[in-house]
Scaffold this active site. Sequence first.
Site, PDB file in Angstrom:
ATOM      1  N   LYS A 232       0.819  -1.217   0.000  1.00  0.00           N
ATOM      2  CA  LYS A 232       0.000   0.000   0.000  1.00  0.00           C
ATOM      3  C   LYS A 232       0.849   1.261   0.000  1.00  0.00           C
ATOM      4  CE  LYS A 232      -2.506  -0.808   3.638  1.00  0.00           C
ATOM      5  NZ  LYS A 232      -3.547  -0.630   4.677  1.00  0.00           N
TER       6      LYS A 232
ATOM      7  N   THR B 126      -2.000   4.771   3.563  1.00  0.00           N
ATOM      8  CA  THR B 126      -0.840   5.664   3.527  1.00  0.00           C
ATOM      9  C   THR B 126      -0.660   6.374   2.196  1.00  0.00           C
ATOM     10  OG1 THR B 126       0.545   3.733   3.009  1.00  0.00           O
ATOM     11  CG2 THR B 126       0.400   4.394   5.314  1.00  0.00           C
ATOM     12  N   CYS B 127      -1.126   5.770   1.103  1.00  0.00           N
ATOM     13  CA  CYS B 127      -0.985   6.438  -0.200  1.00  0.00           C
ATOM     14  C   CYS B 127      -1.824   7.711  -0.263  1.00  0.00           C
ATOM     15  CB  CYS B 127      -1.390   5.499  -1.330  1.00  0.00           C
ATOM     16  SG  CYS B 127      -0.137   4.271  -1.738  1.00  0.00           S
ATOM     17  N   PHE B 128      -2.892   7.747   0.538  1.00  0.00           N
ATOM     18  CA  PHE B 128      -3.807   8.884   0.515  1.00  0.00           C
ATOM     19  C   PHE B 128      -3.770   9.687   1.822  1.00  0.00           C
ATOM     20  CE2 PHE B 128      -5.702   5.448  -2.076  1.00  0.00           C
ATOM     21  CZ  PHE B 128      -5.597   6.043  -3.314  1.00  0.00           C
TER      22      PHE B 128
END
Length: 284
Positions: A52, A250-252
Amino acid sequence: SGIIDDGHLLCFRFLGRIMGKAMFAGELVKGHMVNHLYKHLLGWPVMFNDLKDIDDEYYNNLKKTINMGADVEHICADFTTAEEFLDTKKTVELVENGAEIDVTEDNLPEYIEACLKYRLLGRYQAQLSALILGFYDVLPEPLLTIFDFQELEMLMCGFETIEMDDWMGNTVYTGQYREKGSNHEVCVWFWEVVSEYDEEMKARLLQFVTGTSGVPSTGFGSLQGYGGAIKKFTIMGVGLDSCVYPKSHTCFNRIDLPVYGTKDELEEKLKIAVTMCSTGFEIE
């Protein structure tokens, strides 16, 4: 890249030595790495959820593949993946003779494992090995065994005093918190709990949600997500029927925060979620 410079591995080993020397001397390294690189330095196993941090779309696609069961044979996949090098597409075999092995329900676990290994290690194994060897040239691996990967990041990069007003002022509210925003009772509880944390616990929470304990030099308003786009810290309200513990994306830079009934319940569940993250496991 070895395509451009045959001696590039020496640069990675030199960089590893610089990182090790900085840690040995107590000098902070301002550049934060993704979590699974700290795990590699410690010799920890990487987990599926580590995907992720580097590619949320690929992670979600693999999750869908896992749930396909016998239908996975209909997508006509094999044990290969496509890569692009200097505008040239190349097919990479995930295992020996991977192009000749079709993905089926029986070998699906092996396919997922092969994808995980390639994405988190195989595609840059030579460079990573050189970096780690350089790091161990200064700090032998046994000296690092007392740390978890979050502690290693904070030891190497430090954590500055986090300005709560800046954090709260640059937070976006979605889901069930969209209408009332920071005035929603659960959000009020959340910030009250976080405000009582010491600096280390605040850094761990930030690390849990964003993948790093660092704050941009220009403040939370410049917080970046995957790909370098501005992604402000986001609190998404979800029902307790969808998850009991807070979840991170975590990407966003997003935390899915259930609509708890009491402040005590929120405090308990948030602490467990953030603490368990350092073990490399997530709570469902």
